[in-house]
Design a protein around this motif. Structure first.
Motif, PDB file in Angstrom:
ATOM      1  N   SER A  49       0.848  -1.190   0.000  1.00  0.00           N
ATOM      2  CA  SER A  49       0.000   0.000   0.000  1.00  0.00           C
ATOM      3  C   SER A  49       0.879   1.234   0.000  1.00  0.00           C
ATOM      4  CB  SER A  49      -0.903   0.022   1.242  1.00  0.00           C
ATOM      5  OG  SER A  49      -1.822  -1.027   1.206  1.00  0.00           O
ATOM      6  N   TYR A  50       0.394   2.281  -0.622  1.00  0.00           N
ATOM      7  CA  TYR A  50       1.107   3.556  -0.678  1.00  0.00           C
ATOM      8  C   TYR A  50       0.139   4.657  -0.267  1.00  0.00           C
ATOM      9  CZ  TYR A  50       4.364   0.827  -3.493  1.00  0.00           C
ATOM     10  OH  TYR A  50       5.230  -0.136  -3.946  1.00  0.00           O
ATOM     11  N   VAL A  61      -4.539  10.551  -9.215  1.00  0.00           N
ATOM     12  CA  VAL A  61      -5.352   9.368  -8.918  1.00  0.00           C
ATOM     13  C   VAL A  61      -6.840   9.666  -8.983  1.00  0.00           C
ATOM     14  CG1 VAL A  61      -5.930   7.701  -7.106  1.00  0.00           C
ATOM     15  CG2 VAL A  61      -3.537   8.242  -7.581  1.00  0.00           C
ATOM     16  N   PHE A  69      -7.122   4.035 -11.682  1.00  0.00           N
ATOM     17  CA  PHE A  69      -7.062   3.774 -10.239  1.00  0.00           C
ATOM     18  C   PHE A  69      -8.492   3.606  -9.702  1.00  0.00           C
ATOM     19  CE2 PHE A  69      -3.278   6.201 -11.324  1.00  0.00           C
ATOM     20  CZ  PHE A  69      -2.262   5.463 -10.723  1.00  0.00           C
ATOM     21  N   ILE A 343       5.420   1.450  -8.745  1.00  0.00           N
ATOM     22  CA  ILE A 343       4.114   0.977  -8.290  1.00  0.00           C
ATOM     23  C   ILE A 343       3.666  -0.140  -9.228  1.00  0.00           C
ATOM     24  CG2 ILE A 343       1.745   1.643  -7.724  1.00  0.00           C
ATOM     25  CD1 ILE A 343       3.837   3.205  -6.149  1.00  0.00           C
ATOM     26  N   MET A 349      -3.585   2.217  -3.293  1.00  0.00           N
ATOM     27  CA  MET A 349      -3.240   3.629  -3.170  1.00  0.00           C
ATOM     28  C   MET A 349      -4.185   4.254  -2.145  1.00  0.00           C
ATOM     29  SD  MET A 349      -0.915   3.288  -5.371  1.00  0.00           S
ATOM     30  CE  MET A 349      -0.284   4.958  -5.232  1.00  0.00           C
TER      31      MET A 349
END
Length: 449
Positions: A49-50, A61, A69, A343, A349
């Protein structure tokens, strides 16, 4: 004096410790360094996860490439029993179809049509508060009641006292207190046939709520067929065909949508209103300003809202400090590079309004309560780039405009007549259930002005 935050955690914790804290409270599990980081990586055995706090990455995003996304299915794991395939959980063509049907109900002209119902609910809440005069009020329970009343009046033209509406409200309160924002299944790569670790009580509450909603939807469908349905949000949505297919929602689809309307329109508003009352008790000078401005309510119709500028600033500042939905999770569908990090597809995200709204490198006095900030250069800039209580871009909440009328209107209606005061020894601690709530409730004393 600053509003309370969750207890800061060490900058480094073990994965086991993190998961334990996460289950207890999503907010307190987050390390302090995230309030100043542009990006952070979290690794588990099964996925990465980021968290992204840099405004440019958030914009990519949510606004520039939302279809690269999509909403993460890991969020859906915890909410599926109640929300089914609602617009909050779906992606792709299904989501686009749902929005084509739903969005027209929340256009500007429709808001004007629903305003009398919101006003009636605000006045009903004002009248109920008389019962708590000179007593200690549990604000979250009170604002949940008020927000639910708004939803039922605007959606189905019935007040909260309606038998089925009252049952939905009661069961939903039990559901939201037991259901975390994410459940254990969100952390594990489970095949579709495996159980999702929902408690028996959670599944039962969700099933009973959906059965009650189905009763309301079926009754409305019968009225529509007879040409006797009121011109409210439910009727508008149920009679709006998808402009591409010509088909309307069937009963099951409408039950899914009503469930998210209730969650998004009731649970989130209740959270924000309760925290707003607490903040105004903590800062009585701002409370007096809102009360004085409330004379604008004498103006008939929706034009009264234009005069509630201070109340609107207070409500916006509450949404900054205590965003009802503290985190949003999207899933990368293609390889990407963010801040020199690779990624991979499938990565989660995390966009956190809770951290973004308090970010030390973006906001002046990030932890302070200052409704006047929205008229400063820093506040105006951050409002455009770092303020997302309703998400942003293609998936922005359809009811955002609705909420920004409801919140200030209810606050002004209450504060015109009553004053809210702190209770010694009762400092609320924010935690994340379905929304940001207080660990042990928010208790204030109510006195008449």
């Amino acid at each position: 004096m600053k509003p309370p935050k969750p207890t800061p955690r060490p900058d480094k914790v073990s994965l086991w410790r993190y998961l334990k804290l996460f289950r207890q409270d999503l907010l307190s599990a987050q390390p302090q360094r995230l309030y100043r980081a542009w990006m952070a990586e979290f690794r588990t055995v099964f996925f990465r996860s980021y968290m992204i706090n840099q405004p440019e990455l958030v914009e990519t995003v949510l606004k520039k490439r939302p279809y690269d996304f999509p909403k993460s299915n890991r969020i859906a794991e915890g909410l599926r029993p109640l929300l089914g395939n609602s617009v909050f959980l779906t992606n792709g063509d299904t989501w686009k179809r749902q929005r084509r049907i739903i969005d027209p109900a929340f256009e500007g002209g429709r808001l004007k049509d629903t305003f009398p119902a919101i006003q009636d609910a605000a006045q009903a809440a004002n009248d109920r508060l008389q019962q708590s005069l000179n007593q200690i009020l549990e604000c979250e329970k009170f604002t949940s009641h008020a927000a639910a009343d708004v939803i039922f009046r605007t959606l189905f033209s019935v007040p909260i006292e309606h038998e089925v509406a009252a049952q939905v409200f009661t069961k939903f309160r039990a559901y939201q207190r037991r259901q975390p924002l994410l459940n254990l299944a969100a952390f594990l790569p489970l095949p579709s046939w495996m159980p999702r670790f929902h408690s028996r009580q959670t599944k039962q509450n969700a099933r009973e709520i959906r059965e009650l909603i189905e009763h309301l939807v079926s009754a409305r469908a019968a009225l529509i067929a007879q040409g006797m349905a009121p011109n409210d949000l439910a009727t508008k949505i149920m009679t709006t065909p998808d402009p591409q297919t010509g088909k309307c929602f069937d009963t099951d689809e409408m039950v899914d949508q009503v469930a998210i309307f209730f969650l998004a329109g009731h649970e989130t508003s209740a959270s924000a209103l309760a925290w707003a009352l607490y903040l105004l008790a903590l800062y009585p000078d701002w409370q007096d300003k809102v009360a004085e401005e409330a004379a604008a309510l004498d103006t008939p119709g929706m034009t009264a809202v234009a005069g509630l500028k201070i109340s609107r600033d207070v409500f916006r500042e509450t949404l900054r400090l205590y965003p009802p939905v503290p985190m949003m999770v999207r899933q990368a569908t293609c390889p990407e590079v963010f801040r020199n990090r690779q990624i991979q597809p499938g990565a989660q995200m995390v966009i956190s309004p809770w951290h973004l709204h308090r970010h030390e490198r973006l906001w002046d006095n990030p932890d302070g309560f200052d409704p006047g900030r929205w008229h400063t250069e820093n506040g105006k800039t951050c409002q455009r780039t770092a303020f997302i209580p309703f998400s942003a871009g293609a998936r922005v909440c359809s009811g955002a405009g609705f909420a920004m009328v409801e919140g200030p209107l209810i606050l002004s209606t209450l504060l015109r007549r009553y004053r809210f005061e702190l209770v010694e020894g009762q400092t609320p601690v924010p935690v994340a259930h379905l929304t940001v709530r207080s660990k042990d409730g928010i208790r204030l004393r109510v006195v008449e002005r």
